[in-house]
Design an enzyme around this catalytic site. Structure first.
Site, short mmCIF file in Angstrom:
data_model
loop_
_atom_site.label_atom_id
_atom_site.label_comp_id
_atom_site.label_asym_id
_atom_site.label_seq_id
_atom_site.Cartn_x
_atom_site.Cartn_y
_atom_site.Cartn_z
N ARG A 48 0.83 -1.20 0.00
CA ARG A 48 0.00 0.00 0.00
C ARG A 48 0.87 1.25 0.00
O ARG A 48 2.00 1.23 0.48
CB ARG A 48 -0.90 0.01 1.24
CG ARG A 48 -1.88 -1.16 1.23
CD ARG A 48 -2.96 -0.99 2.28
NE ARG A 48 -2.42 -0.92 3.63
CZ ARG A 48 -2.94 -0.16 4.59
NH1 ARG A 48 -4.01 0.58 4.35
NH2 ARG A 48 -2.42 -0.14 5.79
N LYS A 113 3.32 -11.12 10.24
CA LYS A 113 2.57 -11.02 8.99
C LYS A 113 2.86 -12.21 8.07
O LYS A 113 4.00 -12.45 7.70
CB LYS A 113 2.97 -9.71 8.31
CG LYS A 113 2.20 -9.35 7.08
CD LYS A 113 2.36 -7.86 6.90
CE LYS A 113 1.94 -7.39 5.53
NZ LYS A 113 1.97 -5.91 5.49
N ARG A 247 -0.54 -0.22 14.20
CA ARG A 247 0.65 -0.77 14.85
C ARG A 247 0.35 -1.07 16.31
O ARG A 247 -0.49 -0.41 16.91
CB ARG A 247 1.82 0.22 14.79
CG ARG A 247 2.33 0.50 13.38
CD ARG A 247 3.24 -0.63 12.93
NE ARG A 247 3.76 -0.40 11.59
CZ ARG A 247 3.19 -0.81 10.46
NH1 ARG A 247 2.06 -1.48 10.51
NH2 ARG A 247 3.75 -0.57 9.30
P1 ATP Z 1 1.10 -1.70 7.25
O1 ATP Z 1 2.21 -2.65 7.11
O2 ATP Z 1 1.55 -0.31 7.23
O3 ATP Z 1 0.13 -2.05 8.30
P2 ATP Z 1 0.15 -3.10 5.34
O4 ATP Z 1 0.46 -4.19 6.28
O5 ATP Z 1 -1.15 -3.07 4.67
O6 ATP Z 1 0.31 -1.78 6.01
P3 ATP Z 1 1.28 -3.40 2.86
O7 ATP Z 1 1.37 -2.11 2.19
O8 ATP Z 1 0.17 -4.33 2.58
O9 ATP Z 1 1.37 -3.10 4.36
O10 ATP Z 1 2.59 -4.21 2.62
C1 ATP Z 1 3.83 -3.57 2.56
C2 ATP Z 1 4.60 -3.75 3.83
O11 ATP Z 1 4.61 -5.11 4.22
C3 ATP Z 1 6.06 -3.40 3.65
O12 ATP Z 1 6.28 -2.05 3.99
C4 ATP Z 1 6.79 -4.34 4.59
O13 ATP Z 1 6.85 -3.82 5.87
C5 ATP Z 1 5.91 -5.54 4.64
N1 ATP Z 1 6.30 -6.63 3.73
C6 ATP Z 1 6.85 -6.57 2.49
N2 ATP Z 1 7.01 -7.78 1.98
C7 ATP Z 1 6.57 -8.66 2.90
C8 ATP Z 1 6.47 -10.07 2.95
N3 ATP Z 1 6.86 -10.86 1.94
N4 ATP Z 1 5.97 -10.61 4.08
C9 ATP Z 1 5.56 -9.87 5.11
N5 ATP Z 1 5.62 -8.53 5.11
C10 ATP Z 1 6.11 -7.93 4.02
#
Ligand code: ATP
Length: 249
Positions: A48, A113, A247
């Site tokens: 995002r 995650k 967070r």
């Molecule tokens: P936020 O992390 O701000 O809550 P989000 O979880 O929706 O928002 P996304 O924009 O969906 O975040 O995903 C991008 C973020 O996820 C990256 O900034 C990084 O921190 C994390 N990320 C990137 N690749 C991976 C992965 N393969 N597995 C887990 N996390 C990842």
């Protein structure tokens, strides 16, 4: 069988810039309804708000689905949360334990995650709108990838090894395509309770972070549009997906 009827073009690639970008481009040309693209590797996987999604070769199941709706963007309210519920249902079919959801659209496992969802829109958004539903699920992500991931992550192989990738991919589509078909009628109301049961943060102290500001308070779950309810200083404030990140406090 329902999935087969709903599935448009199925594209399987070794490498691509971003499956979301490719499906979005198709939708913008008026094609791509029901199209599904899987890629073993994304060289510019998207998160995002301009962030990136780490998806090196062999590190996960990465795919995007294109879907055209007859109606405005209000039809999609809460859709990113419903997609999260659908992902958990697919994982549950294989007995994956400890699956939770983090608002608005991440799948978490053991406080980390496991999968991310990215919705991107196309179309005039008033009479017709199209959406790309992008999913990245870590399965076999190398530890070395941590360098590029600035939050705790986990891999399916560590939680529940041995799930066939094709079987899992099929289950994910079996959940997601019918969801897209029925969502304009059902809306988020059909998913809210399931979402709340899996909510990792409800009742906990959290921070809500935007590019410029930060709020702290107690997470009170989601309303019937999928907005996050934050209780702070005796009042409540609602947040909509796309603008902010949640967070732990
Ligand atoms: P936020 O992390 O701000 O809550 P989000 O979880 O929706 O928002 P996304 O924009 O969906 O975040 O995903 C991008 C973020 O996820 C990256 O900034 C990084 O921190 C994390 N990320 C990137 N690749 C991976 C992965 N393969 N597995 C887990 N996390 C990842």
């Amino acid at each position: 069988p329902r999935t087969q009827a709903l599935l448009g073009e199925l594209i399987l690639l070794d490498r691509v810039d971003s499956t979301n970008a490719q499906i979005l481009a198709r939708l913008e040309k008026g094609r791509g309804h029901g199209a599904v693209m899987f890629a073993e590797q994304q060289t510019a996987g998207r998160g995002r708000r301009g962030r990136s999604w780490a998806s090196p070769f062999g590190g996960g199941i990465n795919f995007s689905i294109g879907w055209q709706f007859n109606g405005g963007v209000q039809l999609l309210e809460g859709l990113s949360l419903a997609v999260g519920v659908a992902l958990t249902r697919a994982l549950a079919e294989f007995g994956v334990p400890d699956i939770r959801l983090k608002w608005p659209n991440d799948v978490w496992c053991r406080g980390r995650k496991l999968a991310g969802v990215l919705l991107e829109l196309s179309g005039d958004l008033t009479d017709r709108c199209a959406v790309v539903v992008g999913v990245g699920l870590n399965v076999g992500l190398p530890e070395a990838s941590s360098e590029n991931i600035d939050q705790p992550w986990i891999d399916l192989n560590r939680v529940h090894p041995g799930i066939g990738r094709n079987d899992l991919a099929a289950s994910l589509l079996n959940q997601l395509l019918p969801l897209l078909e029925t969502y304009p009628v059902e809306g988020f109301a059909a998913y809210r309770e399931a979402w709340q049961q899996l909510d990792q943060f409800s009742g906990r102290s959290v921070r809500i972070v935007s590019a410029r500001q930060e709020w702290t308070g107690v997470d009170r779950g989601v309303d019937d549009t999928g907005a996050l309810i934050l209780e702070a200083d005796g009042g409540v404030k609602r947040f909509y997906g796309g603008e902010v990140s949640l967070r732990e406090a």
